[in-house]
Design a protein around this motif. Structure first.
Motif, PDB file in Angstrom:
ATOM      1  N   ASP A  14       0.832  -1.205   0.000  1.00  0.00           N
ATOM      2  CA  ASP A  14       0.000   0.000   0.000  1.00  0.00           C
ATOM      3  C   ASP A  14       0.874   1.266   0.000  1.00  0.00           C
ATOM      4  N   LEU A  15       1.959   1.240   0.762  1.00  0.00           N
ATOM      5  CA  LEU A  15       2.847   2.415   0.786  1.00  0.00           C
ATOM      6  C   LEU A  15       3.414   2.667  -0.608  1.00  0.00           C
ATOM      7  N   LYS A  16       3.798   1.578  -1.273  1.00  0.00           N
ATOM      8  CA  LYS A  16       4.366   1.722  -2.622  1.00  0.00           C
ATOM      9  C   LYS A  16       3.312   2.212  -3.610  1.00  0.00           C
ATOM     10  N   LYS A  17       2.087   1.695  -3.459  1.00  0.00           N
ATOM     11  CA  LYS A  17       0.997   2.132  -4.349  1.00  0.00           C
ATOM     12  C   LYS A  17       0.759   3.638  -4.199  1.00  0.00           C
ATOM     13  N   ILE A  18       0.823   4.125  -2.972  1.00  0.00           N
ATOM     14  CA  ILE A  18       0.612   5.560  -2.719  1.00  0.00           C
ATOM     15  C   ILE A  18       1.688   6.365  -3.475  1.00  0.00           C
ATOM     16  N   LEU A  19       2.928   5.903  -3.408  1.00  0.00           N
ATOM     17  CA  LEU A  19       4.020   6.639  -4.060  1.00  0.00           C
ATOM     18  C   LEU A  19       3.896   6.611  -5.587  1.00  0.00           C
ATOM     19  N   ILE A  20       3.459   5.482  -6.110  1.00  0.00           N
ATOM     20  CA  ILE A  20       3.306   5.379  -7.576  1.00  0.00           C
ATOM     21  C   ILE A  20       2.204   6.330  -8.045  1.00  0.00           C
ATOM     22  N   ASP A  21       1.106   6.349  -7.294  1.00  0.00           N
ATOM     23  CA  ASP A  21      -0.009   7.232  -7.646  1.00  0.00           C
ATOM     24  C   ASP A  21       0.426   8.703  -7.584  1.00  0.00           C
ATOM     25  N   ALA A  22       1.205   9.035  -6.555  1.00  0.00           N
ATOM     26  CA  ALA A  22       1.651  10.429  -6.386  1.00  0.00           C
ATOM     27  C   ALA A  22       2.547  10.845  -7.558  1.00  0.00           C
ATOM     28  N   LYS A  23       3.379   9.931  -7.995  1.00  0.00           N
ATOM     29  CA  LYS A  23       4.287  10.216  -9.108  1.00  0.00           C
ATOM     30  C   LYS A  23       3.488  10.517 -10.383  1.00  0.00           C
ATOM     31  N   GLN A  24       2.487   9.669 -10.632  1.00  0.00           N
ATOM     32  CA  GLN A  24       1.673   9.860 -11.845  1.00  0.00           C
ATOM     33  C   GLN A  24       0.895  11.166 -11.777  1.00  0.00           C
ATOM     34  N   ARG A  25       0.289  11.409 -10.610  1.00  0.00           N
ATOM     35  CA  ARG A  25      -0.517  12.630 -10.468  1.00  0.00           C
ATOM     36  C   ARG A  25       0.330  13.886 -10.587  1.00  0.00           C
ATOM     37  N   ALA A 174      10.583   3.416  10.847  1.00  0.00           N
ATOM     38  CA  ALA A 174       9.529   2.504  10.362  1.00  0.00           C
ATOM     39  C   ALA A 174       9.621   2.364   8.843  1.00  0.00           C
ATOM     40  N   ALA A 175       9.892   3.476   8.167  1.00  0.00           N
ATOM     41  CA  ALA A 175      10.021   3.430   6.699  1.00  0.00           C
ATOM     42  C   ALA A 175      11.229   2.609   6.280  1.00  0.00           C
ATOM     43  N   SER A 176      12.300   2.646   7.071  1.00  0.00           N
ATOM     44  CA  SER A 176      13.505   1.882   6.701  1.00  0.00           C
ATOM     45  C   SER A 176      13.207   0.379   6.718  1.00  0.00           C
ATOM     46  N   VAL A 177      12.272  -0.020   7.562  1.00  0.00           N
ATOM     47  CA  VAL A 177      11.868  -1.426   7.600  1.00  0.00           C
ATOM     48  C   VAL A 177      10.977  -1.737   6.389  1.00  0.00           C
ATOM     49  N   LYS A 178       9.977  -0.879   6.170  1.00  0.00           N
ATOM     50  CA  LYS A 178       9.022  -1.136   5.079  1.00  0.00           C
ATOM     51  C   LYS A 178       9.679  -1.063   3.704  1.00  0.00           C
ATOM     52  N   PHE A 179      10.594  -0.095   3.523  1.00  0.00           N
ATOM     53  CA  PHE A 179      11.202   0.114   2.199  1.00  0.00           C
ATOM     54  C   PHE A 179      12.603  -0.502   2.103  1.00  0.00           C
ATOM     55  N   SER A 180      13.033  -1.179   3.168  1.00  0.00           N
ATOM     56  CA  SER A 180      14.337  -1.860   3.201  1.00  0.00           C
ATOM     57  C   SER A 180      15.505  -0.969   2.777  1.00  0.00           C
ATOM     58  N   PHE A 181      15.679   0.158   3.439  1.00  0.00           N
ATOM     59  CA  PHE A 181      16.883   0.951   3.152  1.00  0.00           C
ATOM     60  C   PHE A 181      17.796   1.006   4.367  1.00  0.00           C
ATOM     61  N   GLN A 297       0.359  13.606  -0.219  1.00  0.00           N
ATOM     62  CA  GLN A 297      -0.852  13.609   0.620  1.00  0.00           C
ATOM     63  C   GLN A 297      -2.125  13.423  -0.206  1.00  0.00           C
ATOM     64  N   LYS A 298      -2.093  13.831  -1.456  1.00  0.00           N
ATOM     65  CA  LYS A 298      -3.250  13.561  -2.322  1.00  0.00           C
ATOM     66  C   LYS A 298      -3.457  12.049  -2.434  1.00  0.00           C
ATOM     67  N   SER A 299      -2.363  11.346  -2.628  1.00  0.00           N
ATOM     68  CA  SER A 299      -2.481   9.888  -2.784  1.00  0.00           C
ATOM     69  C   SER A 299      -2.785   9.220  -1.446  1.00  0.00           C
ATOM     70  N   ILE A 300      -2.336   9.831  -0.356  1.00  0.00           N
ATOM     71  CA  ILE A 300      -2.707   9.312   0.981  1.00  0.00           C
ATOM     72  C   ILE A 300      -4.219   9.472   1.163  1.00  0.00           C
ATOM     73  N   LEU A 301      -4.737  10.622   0.768  1.00  0.00           N
ATOM     74  CA  LEU A 301      -6.188  10.844   0.894  1.00  0.00           C
ATOM     75  C   LEU A 301      -6.954   9.824   0.048  1.00  0.00           C
ATOM     76  N   LEU A 302      -6.484   9.590  -1.155  1.00  0.00           N
ATOM     77  CA  LEU A 302      -7.177   8.628  -2.029  1.00  0.00           C
ATOM     78  C   LEU A 302      -7.126   7.221  -1.427  1.00  0.00           C
ATOM     79  N   TYR A 303      -5.989   6.882  -0.833  1.00  0.00           N
ATOM     80  CA  TYR A 303      -5.856   5.589  -0.145  1.00  0.00           C
ATOM     81  C   TYR A 303      -6.909   5.493   0.974  1.00  0.00           C
TER      82      TYR A 303
END
Ligand code: CP
Ligand code: NVA
Length: 309
Positions: A14-25, A174-181, A297-303
């Protein structure tokens, strides 16, 4: 309907989907004016109520723009203007009213329990717009900024945080765990991340590296993050804490240790934890970072509204 309360509670996909949507928008908006809505007005007629128990410039304005560009609108409240803030009404009743009039609720609070209590009683999506323990919308947007500038997934980068172990760092961990950086932290011993955070990291089979020397933390970094030494919720001896962080002030010299093309990010507002020459210097992308909050945040709202493509 979904809430956006903490990065650690949201699935990686879901976090990745939010970022992909934000990029497109973001790409599709290039020729539109600030208040012109996105094609399709996905949140047409929706109202986001935002309530601030603490000061905010960026979160307030970026959420206003975010929902406006999706076809909806905001109502911004200060808690002391409500019966709730005056002690005359319960969270349960306030939540019922917010759910009756509004479609979503964004809360900036000085008490993490309020997020939990509102969550219990709201029947509309709840977004955490900063609490003492986390700042998830900021950090997800920062991941977006890093990947936008570096043109690579953050999992391929080394991220460094120099500063206090505060809400923003908790969300970055928390993001470093989810996104493995890879994440290295430079802070005084006394202000290192606590046991609870470290245990959560190891439970999730991840490692964060903590140094008490900023140069070691910055070694080979692709990104250096910082934030204020004194946060909004800090009830400390400010003078003493600033003194304890003196060695951790970000100066130009730090970039001798990082990768050559290392960038500097800071969520703002800033204090004296970073030199002007760095904050406004060639490595800094802080204004782009602030602007990207609107897009993410637009994509967070859509999520939250179940409308993410
Ligand atoms: N970065 C951030 O959340 O800024 P505000 O406190 O101004 O909202
Ligand atoms: N750590 C800071 C972030 C401000 C956006 C604070 O809580 O004040």
């Amino acid at each position: 309907m979904k809430n956006f309360l903490n990065i650690k509670d949201i699935s990686k996909s879901d976090l990745k989907k939010i970022l992909i949507d934000a990029k497109q928008r973001k790409k599709l908006r290039k020729k539109l004016n600030t208040l012109e809505p996105d094609k399709g007005l996905p949140l047409k007629g929706k109202m986001l109520v935002q309530m601030f128990e603490k000061a905010s410039s960026r979160t307030r304005i970026s959420f206003y723009l975010a929902i406006k560009q999706l076809g909806g609108g905001t109502l911004t409240l200060r808690s002391n203007e409500l019966h709730l803030g005056q002690g005359g009404e319960t969270i349960a009743d306030t939540a019922k009213i917010l759910s009756t009039y509004g479609d979503g609720f964004m809360l900036r609070t000085d008490d993490d329990r309020k997020i939990e209590d509102f969550q219990k009683h709201l029947t509309i999506p709840l977004i955490n717009g900063l609490s003492p323990s986390s700042h998830p919308t900021q950090v997800l947007s920062d991941i977006f900024t890093v990947e936008e500038i570096k043109k690579r997934p953050i999992s391929k980068l080394k991220i460094c945080w120099i500063g206090d172990s505060n809400n923003v760092l908790n969300s970055l961990i928390a993001a470093s765990v989810k996104f493995s950086f890879r994440l290295s932290i430079g802070c005084p011993k006394k202000f290192a991340p606590g046991k609870k955070v470290k245990n959560w990291v190891s439970k999730n089979k991840k490692k964060i590296v903590i140094y008490h020397d900023p140069k070691k933390a910055a070694m080979d970094a692709d990104v250096v993050f910082s934030d204020k030494v004194i946060s909004l919720n800090d009830k400390v001896n400010k003078k003493r804490k600033k003194q304890q962080f003196k060695k951790f002030k970000i100066k130009k010299e730090i970039f001798k240790y990082t990768k050559k093309d290392c960038i500097f990010l800071h969520c703002l507002p800033r204090g004296d934890e970073v030199e002007e020459s760095v904050f406004l210097g060639k490595n800094s992308h802080v204004w782009q970072q602030a602007l990207n909050r609107v897009h993410v945040q637009k994509s967070i709202l859509l999520y939250c509204f179940g409308k993410l493509r």
